[in-house]
Motif scaffolding. Structure first.
Motif, PDB file in Angstrom:
ATOM      1  N   GLY A 175      -0.637 -10.090   5.199  1.00 54.91           N
ATOM      2  CA  GLY A 175      -1.388  -8.956   4.670  1.00 54.91           C
ATOM      3  C   GLY A 175      -1.802  -7.951   5.726  1.00 54.91           C
ATOM      4  O   GLY A 175      -2.658  -7.099   5.478  1.00 54.91           O
ATOM      5  N   TYR A 176      -1.206  -8.030   6.917  1.00 51.11           N
ATOM      6  CA  TYR A 176      -1.497  -7.041   7.968  1.00 51.11           C
ATOM      7  C   TYR A 176      -0.503  -5.880   7.881  1.00 51.11           C
ATOM      8  O   TYR A 176       0.663  -6.065   7.529  1.00 51.11           O
ATOM      9  CB  TYR A 176      -1.441  -7.675   9.361  1.00 51.11           C
ATOM     10  CG  TYR A 176      -2.721  -8.410   9.670  1.00 51.11           C
ATOM     11  CD1 TYR A 176      -3.765  -7.776  10.336  1.00 51.11           C
ATOM     12  CD2 TYR A 176      -2.894  -9.719   9.247  1.00 51.11           C
ATOM     13  CE1 TYR A 176      -4.957  -8.439  10.583  1.00 51.11           C
ATOM     14  CE2 TYR A 176      -4.091 -10.390   9.497  1.00 51.11           C
ATOM     15  CZ  TYR A 176      -5.113  -9.744  10.161  1.00 51.11           C
ATOM     16  OH  TYR A 176      -6.296 -10.388  10.402  1.00 51.11           O
ATOM     17  N   ILE A 177      -1.004  -4.688   8.237  1.00 55.65           N
ATOM     18  CA  ILE A 177      -0.177  -3.482   8.141  1.00 55.65           C
ATOM     19  C   ILE A 177       0.765  -3.400   9.344  1.00 55.65           C
ATOM     20  O   ILE A 177       0.350  -3.626  10.485  1.00 55.65           O
ATOM     21  CB  ILE A 177      -1.079  -2.222   8.067  1.00 55.65           C
ATOM     22  CG1 ILE A 177      -1.961  -2.274   6.809  1.00 55.65           C
ATOM     23  CG2 ILE A 177      -0.243  -0.951   8.097  1.00 55.65           C
ATOM     24  CD1 ILE A 177      -2.934  -1.109   6.663  1.00 55.65           C
ATOM     25  N   LEU A 178       2.027  -3.047   9.066  1.00 54.68           N
ATOM     26  CA  LEU A 178       3.036  -2.830  10.109  1.00 54.68           C
ATOM     27  C   LEU A 178       3.470  -1.367  10.090  1.00 54.68           C
ATOM     28  O   LEU A 178       3.710  -0.838   8.999  1.00 54.68           O
ATOM     29  CB  LEU A 178       4.265  -3.721   9.864  1.00 54.68           C
ATOM     30  CG  LEU A 178       4.017  -5.237   9.916  1.00 54.68           C
ATOM     31  CD1 LEU A 178       5.281  -5.992   9.555  1.00 54.68           C
ATOM     32  CD2 LEU A 178       3.513  -5.655  11.300  1.00 54.68           C
ATOM     33  N   PRO A 202     -11.301   1.240   7.271  1.00 51.16           N
ATOM     34  CA  PRO A 202     -10.183   1.773   8.065  1.00 51.16           C
ATOM     35  C   PRO A 202      -8.801   1.376   7.554  1.00 51.16           C
ATOM     36  O   PRO A 202      -7.858   2.134   7.727  1.00 51.16           O
ATOM     37  CB  PRO A 202     -10.430   1.223   9.470  1.00 51.16           C
ATOM     38  CG  PRO A 202     -11.570   0.307   9.400  1.00 51.16           C
ATOM     39  CD  PRO A 202     -12.231   0.441   8.068  1.00 51.16           C
ATOM     40  N   MET A 203      -8.663   0.175   6.959  1.00 55.06           N
ATOM     41  CA  MET A 203      -7.327  -0.308   6.637  1.00 55.06           C
ATOM     42  C   MET A 203      -7.165  -0.519   5.135  1.00 55.06           C
ATOM     43  O   MET A 203      -7.801  -1.407   4.551  1.00 55.06           O
ATOM     44  CB  MET A 203      -7.074  -1.639   7.358  1.00 55.06           C
ATOM     45  CG  MET A 203      -7.389  -1.620   8.838  1.00 55.06           C
ATOM     46  SD  MET A 203      -6.424  -0.432   9.772  1.00 55.06           S
ATOM     47  CE  MET A 203      -5.029  -1.441  10.191  1.00 55.06           C
ATOM     48  N   LEU A 204      -6.303   0.271   4.511  1.00 55.64           N
ATOM     49  CA  LEU A 204      -5.962   0.033   3.101  1.00 55.64           C
ATOM     50  C   LEU A 204      -4.684  -0.813   3.120  1.00 55.64           C
ATOM     51  O   LEU A 204      -3.582  -0.290   3.245  1.00 55.64           O
ATOM     52  CB  LEU A 204      -5.745   1.361   2.372  1.00 55.64           C
ATOM     53  CG  LEU A 204      -5.300   1.277   0.910  1.00 55.64           C
ATOM     54  CD1 LEU A 204      -6.265   0.450   0.073  1.00 55.64           C
ATOM     55  CD2 LEU A 204      -5.156   2.672   0.304  1.00 55.64           C
ATOM     56  N   LEU A 220      -2.342  -1.439  13.545  1.00 55.53           N
ATOM     57  CA  LEU A 220      -3.082  -1.454  14.811  1.00 55.53           C
ATOM     58  C   LEU A 220      -3.743  -2.808  15.025  1.00 55.53           C
ATOM     59  O   LEU A 220      -4.604  -2.964  15.879  1.00 55.53           O
ATOM     60  CB  LEU A 220      -4.094  -0.309  14.875  1.00 55.53           C
ATOM     61  CG  LEU A 220      -5.052  -0.077  13.709  1.00 55.53           C
ATOM     62  CD1 LEU A 220      -6.127  -1.124  13.627  1.00 55.53           C
ATOM     63  CD2 LEU A 220      -5.671   1.303  13.834  1.00 55.53           C
ATOM     64  N   GLY A 221      -3.350  -3.790  14.222  1.00 50.99           N
ATOM     65  CA  GLY A 221      -3.948  -5.122  14.325  1.00 50.99           C
ATOM     66  C   GLY A 221      -5.163  -5.227  13.423  1.00 50.99           C
ATOM     67  O   GLY A 221      -5.272  -4.506  12.428  1.00 50.99           O
ATOM     68  N   ASP A 222      -6.062  -6.122  13.765  1.00 48.62           N
ATOM     69  CA  ASP A 222      -7.274  -6.308  12.969  1.00 48.62           C
ATOM     70  C   ASP A 222      -8.320  -5.283  13.422  1.00 48.62           C
ATOM     71  O   ASP A 222      -8.812  -5.334  14.549  1.00 48.62           O
ATOM     72  CB  ASP A 222      -7.805  -7.736  13.154  1.00 48.62           C
ATOM     73  CG  ASP A 222      -8.945  -8.030  12.203  1.00 48.62           C
ATOM     74  OD1 ASP A 222      -8.781  -8.898  11.333  1.00 48.62           O
ATOM     75  OD2 ASP A 222     -10.014  -7.363  12.308  1.00 48.62           O
ATOM     76  N   ALA A 223      -8.621  -4.348  12.524  1.00 47.34           N
ATOM     77  CA  ALA A 223      -9.498  -3.228  12.905  1.00 47.34           C
ATOM     78  C   ALA A 223     -10.880  -3.731  13.313  1.00 47.34           C
ATOM     79  O   ALA A 223     -11.458  -3.246  14.290  1.00 47.34           O
ATOM     80  CB  ALA A 223      -9.601  -2.241  11.751  1.00 47.34           C
ATOM     81  N   GLY A 224     -11.417  -4.704  12.579  1.00 45.82           N
ATOM     82  CA  GLY A 224     -12.736  -5.251  12.908  1.00 45.82           C
ATOM     83  C   GLY A 224     -12.725  -5.881  14.292  1.00 45.82           C
ATOM     84  O   GLY A 224     -13.614  -5.624  15.118  1.00 45.82           O
TER      85      GLY A 224
HETATM   86  N1  URA Z   1      -7.102  -5.384   7.904  1.00 46.91           N
HETATM   87  C1  URA Z   1      -6.933  -5.088   9.215  1.00 46.91           C
HETATM   88  O1  URA Z   1      -7.905  -5.043   9.979  1.00 46.91           O
HETATM   89  N2  URA Z   1      -5.697  -4.836   9.662  1.00 46.91           N
HETATM   90  C2  URA Z   1      -4.613  -4.878   8.866  1.00 46.91           C
HETATM   91  O2  URA Z   1      -3.508  -4.619   9.337  1.00 46.91           O
HETATM   92  C3  URA Z   1      -4.813  -5.188   7.500  1.00 46.91           C
HETATM   93  C4  URA Z   1      -6.058  -5.448   7.046  1.00 46.91           C
END
Ligand code: URA
Length: 210
Positions: free
Chosen positions: A193-196, A133-135, A199-203
């Motif tokens: 390294g989180y995307i802004l 889900p998250m690149l 949506l937070g941590d997808a897992g």
């Molecule tokens: N993995 C995630 O789950 N979220 C991010 O924002 C970046 C990496």
């Protein structure tokens, strides 16, 4: 596919993505939305699959009708968050073969470390769709594609929900031959390294962990 990056701007995709970004969306709703959105992304990522024809008989007459050409495609999930995209894609392509690559991100270096790999046979003859889900930094995605190429894959596409410019650039540098399909290109990564805005941590959001 010719473009390196395709952003799926379909209104249903964008609406569902907004619901997923919202922090008040529950784990169950998040998973259901991910399943729906992944089917819509799969529609886009498979848009240019090659067709051949098969002779069939309709109740009215014979015809040569279009069917997918070549070997069943392979989906490869980057564990664990990639699994959230599998069901939606498999609803559209139930006969796809499924592989798993386990990579965890070393939080200090942000570099991927492999801990699991199980891939379908005959990758050299299949379209391989990598799902995550998250690149974000692009490090795990590039490492997963390295691994797939080493296993023989030559026709690879990458499907994600959100991409950061840093991840897209990393993939373009490492794997310019791998088209990326995403629902949105976000602003940037934070220092972890989180995307802004992301949506937070997808897992965590799909499995209710923290
Ligand atoms: N993995 C995630 O789950 N979220 C991010 O924002 C970046 C990496």
């Amino acid at each position: 596919m010719t473009d390196h990056l395709t952003i799926v701007t379909h209104p249903l995709v964008q609406h569902k993505l907004t619901l997923m970004r919202d922090k008040s969306t529950s784990t169950g709703e998040f998973r259901a939305l991910l399943r729906e959105i992944s089917a819509l992304l799969a529609y886009e990522v498979t848009r240019e699959l090659e067709l051949t024809t098969r002779a069939i008989e309709t109740p009215m007459q014979e015809m040569d009708a279009p069917v997918l050409k070549g070997k069943k495609l392979a989906l490869v999930s980057i564990l664990r968050a990639g699994n959230g995209l599998l069901d939606g894609v498999l609803e559209l392509i139930p006969s796809a073969r499924v592989g798993f690559v386990g990579l965890y991100r070393d939080e200090a270096t942000l570099k991927p470390v492999q801990y699991y790999c199980k891939l379908p046979e005959g990758l050299e003859d299949r379209l391989v769709i990598v799902v995550d889900p998250m690149l974000a930094t692009g490090n795990s995605s590039a490492a997963a594609v390295d691994l797939l190429k080493a296993a023989g894959a030559t026709n690879i596409r990458f499907m994600c929900l959100l991409a950061a410019p840093e991840g897209v650039a990393r993939m373009k540098e490492a794997h310019p031959d791998v088209p990326i399909v995403t629902a949105a290109l976000d602003k940037r990564l934070n220092d972890k390294g989180y995307i802004l805005p992301g949506l937070g941590d997808a897992g965590d959001r799909m499995f209710g962990t923290k």
